[in-house]
Write a protein that holds these residues in place. Structure first.
Motif, PDB file in Angstrom:
ATOM      1  N   VAL A 149      16.965   8.635  23.494  1.00 15.79           N
ATOM      2  CA  VAL A 149      18.164   8.877  24.304  1.00 15.79           C
ATOM      3  C   VAL A 149      18.232   7.899  25.478  1.00 15.79           C
ATOM      4  CG1 VAL A 149      19.373  10.600  25.684  1.00 15.79           C
ATOM      5  CG2 VAL A 149      18.101  11.304  23.657  1.00 15.79           C
ATOM      6  N   LEU A 150      17.084   7.572  26.049  1.00 12.15           N
ATOM      7  CA  LEU A 150      17.038   6.748  27.267  1.00 12.15           C
ATOM      8  C   LEU A 150      17.104   5.240  27.032  1.00 12.15           C
ATOM      9  CD1 LEU A 150      14.277   8.536  29.355  1.00 12.15           C
ATOM     10  CD2 LEU A 150      16.714   8.507  29.787  1.00 12.15           C
ATOM     11  N   GLN A 151      17.009   4.777  25.804  1.00 10.84           N
ATOM     12  CA  GLN A 151      16.906   3.343  25.534  1.00 10.84           C
ATOM     13  C   GLN A 151      18.017   2.522  26.197  1.00 10.84           C
ATOM     14  OE1 GLN A 151      16.463   2.428  21.406  1.00 10.84           O
ATOM     15  NE2 GLN A 151      14.657   3.705  21.178  1.00 10.84           N
ATOM     16  N   LYS A 152      19.219   3.048  26.254  1.00 13.41           N
ATOM     17  CA  LYS A 152      20.341   2.295  26.822  1.00 13.41           C
ATOM     18  C   LYS A 152      20.336   2.292  28.346  1.00 13.41           C
ATOM     19  CE  LYS A 152      23.074   3.517  22.843  1.00 13.41           C
ATOM     20  NZ  LYS A 152      23.990   4.495  22.324  1.00 13.41           N
ATOM     21  N   ASP A 153      19.705   3.294  28.953  1.00 12.21           N
ATOM     22  CA  ASP A 153      19.746   3.462  30.404  1.00 12.21           C
ATOM     23  C   ASP A 153      18.475   3.008  31.126  1.00 12.21           C
ATOM     24  OD1 ASP A 153      22.265   4.661  30.117  1.00 12.21           O
ATOM     25  OD2 ASP A 153      21.322   6.596  29.681  1.00 12.21           O
ATOM     26  N   VAL A 154      17.577   2.369  30.417  1.00  7.97           N
ATOM     27  CA  VAL A 154      16.286   1.986  31.002  1.00  7.97           C
ATOM     28  C   VAL A 154      16.466   1.002  32.156  1.00  7.97           C
ATOM     29  CG1 VAL A 154      14.150   0.748  30.527  1.00  7.97           C
ATOM     30  CG2 VAL A 154      14.927   2.491  28.952  1.00  7.97           C
ATOM     31  N   ALA A 155      17.317   0.006  32.011  1.00  4.18           N
ATOM     32  CA  ALA A 155      17.472  -1.037  33.035  1.00  4.18           C
ATOM     33  C   ALA A 155      17.912  -0.462  34.380  1.00  4.18           C
ATOM     34  CB  ALA A 155      18.458  -2.095  32.569  1.00  4.18           C
ATOM     35  N   GLY A 156      18.731   0.577  34.368  1.00  7.98           N
ATOM     36  CA  GLY A 156      19.208   1.166  35.612  1.00  7.98           C
ATOM     37  C   GLY A 156      18.150   1.950  36.374  1.00  7.98           C
ATOM     38  N   ALA A 157      17.076   2.345  35.693  1.00  4.07           N
ATOM     39  CA  ALA A 157      16.037   3.155  36.327  1.00  4.07           C
ATOM     40  C   ALA A 157      14.915   2.316  36.939  1.00  4.07           C
ATOM     41  CB  ALA A 157      15.443   4.113  35.299  1.00  4.07           C
ATOM     42  N   ILE A 158      14.979   1.015  36.783  1.00  4.47           N
ATOM     43  CA  ILE A 158      13.891   0.155  37.254  1.00  4.47           C
ATOM     44  C   ILE A 158      14.131  -0.245  38.704  1.00  4.47           C
ATOM     45  CG2 ILE A 158      12.735  -2.046  36.889  1.00  4.47           C
ATOM     46  CD1 ILE A 158      13.520  -1.656  33.901  1.00  4.47           C
ATOM     47  N   GLN A 159      13.122  -0.005  39.536  1.00  5.14           N
ATOM     48  CA  GLN A 159      13.205  -0.334  40.959  1.00  5.14           C
ATOM     49  C   GLN A 159      12.154  -1.390  41.278  1.00  5.14           C
ATOM     50  OE1 GLN A 159      12.718   3.353  42.997  1.00  5.14           O
ATOM     51  NE2 GLN A 159      14.650   4.180  42.263  1.00  5.14           N
ATOM     52  N   LEU A 160      12.614  -2.528  41.780  1.00  3.37           N
ATOM     53  CA  LEU A 160      11.737  -3.649  42.101  1.00  3.37           C
ATOM     54  C   LEU A 160      11.962  -4.093  43.539  1.00  3.37           C
ATOM     55  CD1 LEU A 160      12.360  -5.694  38.837  1.00  3.37           C
ATOM     56  CD2 LEU A 160      10.311  -4.389  39.385  1.00  3.37           C
ATOM     57  N   PRO A 161      11.039  -4.877  44.106  1.00  2.00           N
ATOM     58  CA  PRO A 161      11.292  -5.449  45.432  1.00  2.00           C
ATOM     59  C   PRO A 161      12.582  -6.266  45.443  1.00  2.00           C
ATOM     60  CG  PRO A 161       9.010  -5.759  44.821  1.00  2.00           C
ATOM     61  CD  PRO A 161       9.707  -5.203  43.614  1.00  2.00           C
ATOM     62  N   VAL A 162      13.152  -6.450  46.612  1.00  2.00           N
ATOM     63  CA  VAL A 162      14.476  -7.060  46.768  1.00  2.00           C
ATOM     64  C   VAL A 162      14.582  -8.437  46.117  1.00  2.00           C
ATOM     65  CG1 VAL A 162      16.151  -7.862  48.475  1.00  2.00           C
ATOM     66  CG2 VAL A 162      14.855  -5.792  48.896  1.00  2.00           C
ATOM     67  N   ASP A 163      13.575  -9.283  46.267  1.00  2.00           N
ATOM     68  CA  ASP A 163      13.684 -10.652  45.773  1.00  2.00           C
ATOM     69  C   ASP A 163      13.315 -10.811  44.302  1.00  2.00           C
ATOM     70  OD1 ASP A 163      11.112 -10.020  46.339  1.00  2.00           O
ATOM     71  OD2 ASP A 163      10.631 -11.854  47.412  1.00  2.00           O
ATOM     72  N   ALA A 164      12.858  -9.762  43.638  1.00  2.00           N
ATOM     73  CA  ALA A 164      12.529  -9.827  42.217  1.00  2.00           C
ATOM     74  C   ALA A 164      13.783  -9.552  41.391  1.00  2.00           C
ATOM     75  CB  ALA A 164      11.440  -8.822  41.881  1.00  2.00           C
ATOM     76  N   GLU A 165      13.920 -10.267  40.281  1.00  2.00           N
ATOM     77  CA  GLU A 165      15.102 -10.139  39.429  1.00  2.00           C
ATOM     78  C   GLU A 165      14.689  -9.719  38.028  1.00  2.00           C
ATOM     79  OE1 GLU A 165      18.228 -13.132  37.214  1.00  2.00           O
ATOM     80  OE2 GLU A 165      17.263 -13.801  39.044  1.00  2.00           O
ATOM     81  N   LEU A 166      15.229  -8.610  37.560  1.00  2.00           N
ATOM     82  CA  LEU A 166      14.947  -8.137  36.207  1.00  2.00           C
ATOM     83  C   LEU A 166      15.674  -9.047  35.226  1.00  2.00           C
ATOM     84  CD1 LEU A 166      13.654  -5.868  34.510  1.00  2.00           C
ATOM     85  CD2 LEU A 166      15.832  -4.662  34.685  1.00  2.00           C
ATOM     86  N   SER A 167      14.928  -9.722  34.346  1.00  2.00           N
ATOM     87  CA  SER A 167      15.571 -10.666  33.434  1.00  2.00           C
ATOM     88  C   SER A 167      15.540 -10.212  31.987  1.00  2.00           C
ATOM     89  CB  SER A 167      14.925 -12.055  33.554  1.00  2.00           C
ATOM     90  OG  SER A 167      13.570 -11.994  33.171  1.00  2.00           O
TER      91      SER A 167
END
Length: 186
Positions: A116-134
């Motif tokens: 169920v969560l596969q589509k919403d995983v990216a929104g739940a990730i919290q990283l430091p301000v200067d890091a970019e989820l790629s």
């Protein structure tokens, strides 16, 4: 600095695999490409990728992880004329940042809500301000995060530690939510 954070929850019976490469980040085998310099006539740019750290292990709950840190480096080189008219060959080496790849494998029966969560995983990730989820890949049995970090953070002593810790915490937050959803559906 990362090892003490992982030691608390690591399975003592399984060995921790650590691979650190101390070779030059601009070694010829690490070269990924070359191109003319965009605005300096006669100069060229060379790009390098140095995967200098690989860390693998198993946590007490059976989840397996692999963290790979790759540094991106660039060399600009060419001929430059001094004021007196002499020609000198110049070479400038710059760190262009780093990429952290965290692969996580877990048992499907413990985290059944991942479908169920596969589509919403990216929104739940919290990283430091200067890091970019790629990049994010999620399946029923694994999660994979890829994060780009700017050069300033990559060269700070604790910069990569903060990003890696944020990646581990975010993955466990997603897995805990998947476990709760699996319990509610049964």
């Amino acid at each position: 600095e990362l090892l003490p954070l992982l030691e608390r929850d690591r399975d003592e019976s399984k060995p921790l695999k650590l691979k650190v490469l101390f070779t030059s980040p601009t070694d010829g085998r690490k070269k990924t490409g070359s191109m003319p310099h965009p605005y300096r006539q006669g100069w060229k740019l060379q790009q390098f990728r140095d995967s200098w750290l690989t860390l693998q292990g198993v946590f007490e709950d059976g989840n397996q992880f692999e963290l790979v840190v790759t540094e991106r480096t660039q060399i600009a080189s060419g001929w430059k004329r001094s004021r007196s008219g002499k020609q000198k060959h110049k070479r400038k080496v710059k760190c262009k940042g780093a990429e952290l790849l965290l692969k996580f494998a877990f048992p499907r029966k413990s985290y059944g809500g991942m479908e169920v969560l596969q589509k919403d995983v990216a929104g739940a990730i919290q990283l430091p301000v200067d890091a970019e989820l790629s990049g994010v890949k999620a399946s029923e049995r694994s999660l994979q995060l890829k994060v780009k970090v700017p050069a300033a953070t990559a060269q700070e002593p604790l910069g990569l530690l903060d990003v890696a810790a944020g990646m581990f915490l975010s993955l466990y937050q997603i897995l805990n939510l998947a476990r709760i959803m699996a319990k509610k559906s049964t």
